[in-house]
Design a protein around this motif. Sequence first.
Motif, PDB file in Angstrom:
ATOM      1  N   GLY A 141       0.825  -1.192   0.000  1.00 32.40           N
ATOM      2  CA  GLY A 141       0.000   0.000   0.000  1.00 32.40           C
ATOM      3  C   GLY A 141       0.856   1.238   0.000  1.00 32.40           C
ATOM      4  N   SER A 142       0.349   2.305  -0.629  1.00 29.40           N
ATOM      5  CA  SER A 142       1.153   3.509  -0.783  1.00 29.40           C
ATOM      6  C   SER A 142       1.354   4.235   0.532  1.00 29.40           C
ATOM      7  N   GLY A 143       0.539   3.891   1.557  1.00 29.64           N
ATOM      8  CA  GLY A 143       0.648   4.634   2.800  1.00 29.64           C
ATOM      9  C   GLY A 143       1.526   3.986   3.834  1.00 29.64           C
ATOM     10  N   GLY A 144       2.066   2.769   3.572  1.00 28.98           N
ATOM     11  CA  GLY A 144       2.868   2.080   4.565  1.00 28.98           C
ATOM     12  C   GLY A 144       4.174   2.802   4.818  1.00 28.98           C
ATOM     13  N   ALA A 145       4.625   2.777   6.092  1.00 33.61           N
ATOM     14  CA  ALA A 145       5.839   3.496   6.453  1.00 33.61           C
ATOM     15  C   ALA A 145       7.059   2.928   5.729  1.00 33.61           C
ATOM     16  N   ASP A 146       7.068   1.610   5.493  1.00 33.23           N
ATOM     17  CA  ASP A 146       8.210   0.981   4.860  1.00 33.23           C
ATOM     18  C   ASP A 146       7.978   0.711   3.377  1.00 33.23           C
ATOM     19  N   ALA A 147       6.889   1.247   2.811  1.00 39.03           N
ATOM     20  CA  ALA A 147       6.561   0.973   1.420  1.00 39.03           C
ATOM     21  C   ALA A 147       7.675   1.453   0.504  1.00 39.03           C
ATOM     22  N   LYS A 148       8.022   0.634  -0.473  1.00 39.70           N
ATOM     23  CA  LYS A 148       9.019   1.015  -1.453  1.00 39.70           C
ATOM     24  C   LYS A 148       8.356   1.143  -2.797  1.00 39.70           C
ATOM     25  N   ASN A 149       8.615   2.234  -3.475  1.00 38.01           N
ATOM     26  CA  ASN A 149       8.012   2.455  -4.780  1.00 38.01           C
ATOM     27  C   ASN A 149       8.821   1.719  -5.840  1.00 38.01           C
ATOM     28  N   TYR A 150       8.628   0.415  -5.896  1.00 40.17           N
ATOM     29  CA  TYR A 150       9.302  -0.376  -6.913  1.00 40.17           C
ATOM     30  C   TYR A 150       8.895   0.101  -8.306  1.00 40.17           C
ATOM     31  N   ARG A 151       9.837   0.041  -9.235  1.00 39.19           N
ATOM     32  CA  ARG A 151       9.551   0.329 -10.637  1.00 39.19           C
ATOM     33  C   ARG A 151       9.477  -0.994 -11.378  1.00 39.19           C
ATOM     34  N   ILE A 152       8.314  -1.287 -11.909  1.00 41.17           N
ATOM     35  CA  ILE A 152       8.070  -2.546 -12.604  1.00 41.17           C
ATOM     36  C   ILE A 152       7.703  -2.245 -14.050  1.00 41.17           C
ATOM     37  N   ALA A 153       8.348  -2.928 -14.971  1.00 40.62           N
ATOM     38  CA  ALA A 153       8.033  -2.778 -16.390  1.00 40.62           C
ATOM     39  C   ALA A 153       7.086  -3.893 -16.810  1.00 40.62           C
ATOM     40  N   LEU A 154       6.077  -3.542 -17.585  1.00 40.56           N
ATOM     41  CA  LEU A 154       5.153  -4.527 -18.149  1.00 40.56           C
ATOM     42  C   LEU A 154       5.301  -4.488 -19.660  1.00 40.56           C
ATOM     43  N   LEU A 155       5.923  -5.519 -20.228  1.00 46.71           N
ATOM     44  CA  LEU A 155       6.160  -5.590 -21.663  1.00 46.71           C
ATOM     45  C   LEU A 155       5.066  -6.451 -22.301  1.00 46.71           C
ATOM     46  N   MET A 156       4.089  -5.800 -22.927  1.00 41.18           N
ATOM     47  CA  MET A 156       2.982  -6.504 -23.562  1.00 41.18           C
ATOM     48  C   MET A 156       3.313  -6.808 -25.025  1.00 41.18           C
ATOM     49  N   SER A 157       2.778  -7.905 -25.533  1.00 35.69           N
ATOM     50  CA  SER A 157       3.042  -8.277 -26.921  1.00 35.69           C
ATOM     51  C   SER A 157       2.472  -7.239 -27.877  1.00 35.69           C
ATOM     52  N   HIS A 158       1.330  -6.690 -27.525  1.00 37.81           N
ATOM     53  CA  HIS A 158       0.710  -5.619 -28.309  1.00 37.81           C
ATOM     54  C   HIS A 158      -0.369  -4.976 -27.445  1.00 37.81           C
ATOM     55  N   GLN A 159      -0.930  -3.874 -27.936  1.00 36.53           N
ATOM     56  CA  GLN A 159      -1.998  -3.183 -27.223  1.00 36.53           C
ATOM     57  C   GLN A 159      -3.095  -2.813 -28.214  1.00 36.53           C
ATOM     58  N   THR A 160      -3.494  -3.774 -29.027  1.00 42.26           N
ATOM     59  CA  THR A 160      -4.420  -3.465 -30.120  1.00 42.26           C
ATOM     60  C   THR A 160      -5.814  -4.034 -29.941  1.00 42.26           C
ATOM     61  N   ASN A 161      -6.065  -4.753 -28.838  1.00 41.69           N
ATOM     62  CA  ASN A 161      -7.423  -5.230 -28.624  1.00 41.69           C
ATOM     63  C   ASN A 161      -7.823  -5.081 -27.164  1.00 41.69           C
ATOM     64  N   ALA A 162      -9.083  -5.325 -26.890  1.00 41.07           N
ATOM     65  CA  ALA A 162      -9.621  -5.072 -25.555  1.00 41.07           C
ATOM     66  C   ALA A 162      -8.998  -5.963 -24.498  1.00 41.07           C
ATOM     67  N   PHE A 163      -8.568  -7.167 -24.870  1.00 39.73           N
ATOM     68  CA  PHE A 163      -7.983  -8.060 -23.878  1.00 39.73           C
ATOM     69  C   PHE A 163      -6.643  -7.532 -23.390  1.00 39.73           C
ATOM     70  N   THR A 164      -5.738  -7.230 -24.304  1.00 39.88           N
ATOM     71  CA  THR A 164      -4.405  -6.796 -23.885  1.00 39.88           C
ATOM     72  C   THR A 164      -4.451  -5.459 -23.156  1.00 39.88           C
ATOM     73  N   THR A 165      -5.333  -4.560 -23.588  1.00 36.27           N
ATOM     74  CA  THR A 165      -5.437  -3.289 -22.870  1.00 36.27           C
ATOM     75  C   THR A 165      -6.036  -3.494 -21.488  1.00 36.27           C
TER      76      THR A 165
END
Length: 324
Positions: A37-61
Motif C-alpha cells: 500500500g502507498s501509505g505504509g511506512a516501509d513501502a518502497k516504490n518499486y519500478r516494474i516494467a510490463l512488456l505486452m506483446s501488443h496493445q491493439t485489442n480489448a484483452f491486452t489493454t
Amino acid sequence: MKKRVLALLLTGAMCLSLAACSDNSGGGADTGDSGAGSGGADAKNYRIALLMSHQTNAFTTAVSEGAKEKSEELGVTVDVFDGAQDQAKQASQMEQCITQGYDGILVEPISVDGIAPSVKTANEADVPVMTVVQKMSQQELAKSHCGGDDSKAGELQMQKAVEALGEAGNIVVLYGPMGSDAQIIRKEGYDKVLANYPNVHIVFEDTANWTTDEALTKVETWLQTGTEINAVVAQNDSMALGAQKAVEDAGKQDDIMVFGIDAVPEGIASVAAGAMDGTVSQAAKLQGALGVETMYRFLNGESVEALNYTECIWVTKDNASDYQ
C-alpha cells in the motif's frame, strides 16, 4: 487453485492492514515489513516494467489496466511497453528496462523462443522476470508465470462447441499468431477434445493474428468456397467478432455458431445480444493485477508460486449479464 489465486490477490490488502497495526518488529514476510500500500511506512516504490506483446485489442489493454490499477493499490510504479508483435522490438525494450534499472520486469512473450536470450540477460543483471498471459518455452528462466490456463480455456471452448453441434459437424478454427504460447496451448486443448469426437471435422484452419479484420476476411473467403460450415472456433474474441460479422454478412447467422475466448466487453455484448454463441472468461484485468501482485511479493522477499492461474468460466447469453 481458485483459493490460491484469491489468497494471492488479497495479500496486498492484508499487508496494508498489518502495516497499520504492527510496530514492524516481526520482520516476517507476512507482517508489516512488506510495506504493502502507498501509505505504509516501509513501502518502497518499486519500478516494474510490463512488456505486452501488443496493445491493439480489448484483452491486452485490459491486462495493462489491471496491472496499473494494482500498482496504484500497492504504491508501486508500472510502466507499460507495447511490443507491437515485433520480437526484436520487445528484446530491445527488455534491454532498455535492464539499463534503466527497473526492479522487475513482467513480459508477455511475443515469441515463446525469441524472448529467452533477453530473459537470460536480465537474470545475469539480477533483474527478476516473470511472464504474464503467455509463457515462454524456457519458462524455468522466469521467476513465475501469471495468467489464464490456456489449455483449460481451449478444452472448455471446444467442448462447448462440440456439444452445441450435437457432437457432429464441420468447424473452422481461427488461431492467434502461429508459434505464440496461447496459440499452441489452446490448440492442444482443442486437439484433446476433438480426439474424442470423430464426427467433428476441421474443414479450414488458419491464423488471423488476434485481429478482427483478418478474421473477417478469412471467414469470408472460407464461406465463398461453398463448403458446409457449422461453427467457427476462434482463439480470441476479436477474431470471433470478425467471424460473426462475416457470418451475418453472408446471412448465415442461423446456420453457423461462433465461439470466442477472453470475454472482452465487445465479446460479452455480442453474446448477450444473441450473436456470438459463447466465450471463455479468463479475467483479463485480473491477469495483469496478478502479475503485479506476484512481482511485488517476490521483490519483498516472499516465496511465490511458479504458476498462478485465473479461473476459466464459460459465458453464454444466460449469464453474460454477470460479466458485463
